[in-house]
Design a protein around this motif. Sequence first.
Motif, PDB file in Angstrom:
ATOM      1  N   CYS A 107       0.854  -1.199   0.000  1.00 52.34           N
ATOM      2  CA  CYS A 107       0.000   0.000   0.000  1.00 52.34           C
ATOM      3  C   CYS A 107       0.887   1.245   0.000  1.00 52.34           C
ATOM      4  CB  CYS A 107      -0.903   0.010   1.228  1.00 52.34           C
ATOM      5  SG  CYS A 107      -2.073  -1.361   1.307  1.00 52.34           S
ATOM      6  N   PRO A 108       1.256   1.751  -1.179  1.00 49.92           N
ATOM      7  CA  PRO A 108       2.230   2.841  -1.227  1.00 49.92           C
ATOM      8  C   PRO A 108       1.695   4.211  -0.795  1.00 49.92           C
ATOM      9  CG  PRO A 108       1.599   2.191  -3.453  1.00 49.92           C
ATOM     10  CD  PRO A 108       0.941   1.219  -2.513  1.00 49.92           C
ATOM     11  N   SER A 109       0.367   4.351  -0.662  1.00 54.10           N
ATOM     12  CA  SER A 109      -0.179   5.617  -0.142  1.00 54.10           C
ATOM     13  C   SER A 109      -0.691   5.381   1.271  1.00 54.10           C
ATOM     14  CB  SER A 109      -1.321   6.124  -1.024  1.00 54.10           C
ATOM     15  OG  SER A 109      -0.840   6.582  -2.255  1.00 54.10           O
ATOM     16  N   TRP A 110      -0.127   6.096   2.213  1.00 56.44           N
ATOM     17  CA  TRP A 110      -0.502   5.889   3.613  1.00 56.44           C
ATOM     18  C   TRP A 110      -0.141   7.137   4.411  1.00 56.44           C
ATOM     19  CZ3 TRP A 110       3.620   6.444   6.946  1.00 56.44           C
ATOM     20  CH2 TRP A 110       4.897   6.244   6.403  1.00 56.44           C
ATOM     21  N   PHE A 111      -0.715   7.229   5.595  1.00 60.13           N
ATOM     22  CA  PHE A 111      -0.224   8.223   6.548  1.00 60.13           C
ATOM     23  C   PHE A 111      -0.199   7.593   7.931  1.00 60.13           C
ATOM     24  CE2 PHE A 111      -3.821   9.494   9.143  1.00 60.13           C
ATOM     25  CZ  PHE A 111      -4.915   9.079   8.389  1.00 60.13           C
ATOM     26  N   ALA A 112       0.658   8.119   8.763  1.00 50.80           N
ATOM     27  CA  ALA A 112       0.687   7.743  10.177  1.00 50.80           C
ATOM     28  C   ALA A 112       0.183   8.930  10.971  1.00 50.80           C
ATOM     29  CB  ALA A 112       2.107   7.381  10.605  1.00 50.80           C
ATOM     30  N   GLY A 113      -0.644   8.651  11.980  1.00 46.30           N
ATOM     31  CA  GLY A 113      -1.188   9.741  12.783  1.00 46.30           C
ATOM     32  C   GLY A 113      -1.198   9.389  14.253  1.00 46.30           C
ATOM     33  N   THR A 114      -0.882  10.378  15.080  1.00 50.23           N
ATOM     34  CA  THR A 114      -0.999  10.161  16.520  1.00 50.23           C
ATOM     35  C   THR A 114      -2.470  10.311  16.918  1.00 50.23           C
ATOM     36  OG1 THR A 114      -0.410  12.468  16.878  1.00 50.23           O
ATOM     37  CG2 THR A 114       1.359  10.847  17.105  1.00 50.23           C
ATOM     38  N   ILE A 115      -2.858   9.550  17.934  1.00 52.67           N
ATOM     39  CA  ILE A 115      -4.249   9.564  18.409  1.00 52.67           C
ATOM     40  C   ILE A 115      -4.415  10.758  19.348  1.00 52.67           C
ATOM     41  CG2 ILE A 115      -6.019   8.264  19.666  1.00 52.67           C
ATOM     42  CD1 ILE A 115      -4.350   5.687  18.860  1.00 52.67           C
ATOM     43  N   LEU A 127     -11.289   7.238  16.570  1.00 56.42           N
ATOM     44  CA  LEU A 127      -9.962   7.710  16.949  1.00 56.42           C
ATOM     45  C   LEU A 127      -9.612   8.874  16.026  1.00 56.42           C
ATOM     46  CD1 LEU A 127     -10.153   4.800  18.095  1.00 56.42           C
ATOM     47  CD2 LEU A 127      -7.719   4.624  17.774  1.00 56.42           C
ATOM     48  N   LEU A 128      -9.421  10.042  16.636  1.00 48.85           N
ATOM     49  CA  LEU A 128      -9.073  11.217  15.837  1.00 48.85           C
ATOM     50  C   LEU A 128      -7.555  11.280  15.719  1.00 48.85           C
ATOM     51  CD1 LEU A 128     -10.539  13.555  14.387  1.00 48.85           C
ATOM     52  CD2 LEU A 128      -9.990  14.963  16.381  1.00 48.85           C
ATOM     53  N   LEU A 129      -7.079  11.329  14.469  1.00 48.03           N
ATOM     54  CA  LEU A 129      -5.647  11.212  14.199  1.00 48.03           C
ATOM     55  C   LEU A 129      -5.078  12.527  13.682  1.00 48.03           C
ATOM     56  CD1 LEU A 129      -5.765   7.795  12.274  1.00 48.03           C
ATOM     57  CD2 LEU A 129      -5.427   8.176  14.736  1.00 48.03           C
ATOM     58  N   ALA A 130      -3.879  12.860  14.178  1.00 47.75           N
ATOM     59  CA  ALA A 130      -3.125  14.012  13.671  1.00 47.75           C
ATOM     60  C   ALA A 130      -1.955  13.461  12.867  1.00 47.75           C
ATOM     61  CB  ALA A 130      -2.616  14.862  14.832  1.00 47.75           C
ATOM     62  N   PRO A 131      -1.906  13.729  11.557  1.00 38.59           N
ATOM     63  CA  PRO A 131      -0.868  13.118  10.718  1.00 38.59           C
ATOM     64  C   PRO A 131       0.527  13.576  11.112  1.00 38.59           C
ATOM     65  CG  PRO A 131      -2.088  14.785   9.481  1.00 38.59           C
ATOM     66  CD  PRO A 131      -2.792  14.605  10.789  1.00 38.59           C
ATOM     67  N   VAL A 132       1.461  12.604  11.145  1.00 40.44           N
ATOM     68  CA  VAL A 132       2.863  12.928  11.453  1.00 40.44           C
ATOM     69  C   VAL A 132       3.794  12.532  10.307  1.00 40.44           C
ATOM     70  CG1 VAL A 132       2.624  12.838  13.958  1.00 40.44           C
ATOM     71  CG2 VAL A 132       3.153  10.727  12.713  1.00 40.44           C
TER      72      VAL A 132
END
Length: 156
Positions: A107-115, A127-132
């Motif tokens: 899956c080459p398109s992704w984001f990681a986010g803190t909760i 879960l509300l995520l803030a992208p990092v």
Amino acid sequence: MFDRVMGSLNYPVFIATTTSAGERDGCVIGFATQASIDPGRFLAGLSRENRTYRLARDAIALAVHAVPRERRDLVELFGGETGDEVDKLARCDWSLGPHGLPILDGCPSWFAGTIVSRHDLGDHEGLLLAPVDARYERGELLYFQDVKDVEPGHPA
Ligand SMILES: Cc1cc2nc3c(=O)[nH]c(=O)nc-3n(C[C@H](O)[C@H](O)[C@H](O)COP(=O)(O)O)c2cc1C
């Protein structure tokens, strides 16, 4: 009738992965949407039945992957199997991402986010995520109508 209307909609499906207490897992989520532009926020809905939810309870972050059109196999694995019975991450390729999150090679398109907050949505928790961190690669994606026949590994 509510179910019929909802079942007729189309929207992208994602694979959310997480880690806590040295364990990692992930599941398909359709209850997921961008919720704010500035600041960027994304709302991910996790069923309280899912192993992924149980890990996410103690997690600080999630990774959310868009699923390429040709990777229905990943939806069958992450949506049709539960980590209570199957080691999904042993059955696909992934690498370590921010906060130790598993990032799926397929899956080459992704984001990681803190909760940043958690919300009672009914039988799901939001879960509300803030992208990092994020990666993007152009390509066709899988949508709910493409995969709604996949039987969830856990009943909701
Ligand atoms: C098309 C589709 C959409 C789904 N949407 C969600 C969702 O929004 N949230 C969720 O928690 N589970 C959703 N599921 C169910 C989980 O992906 C499924 O029960 C999975 O096997 C749970 O795995 P786990 O127990 O390892 O976390 C969906 C499944 C499918 C096939």
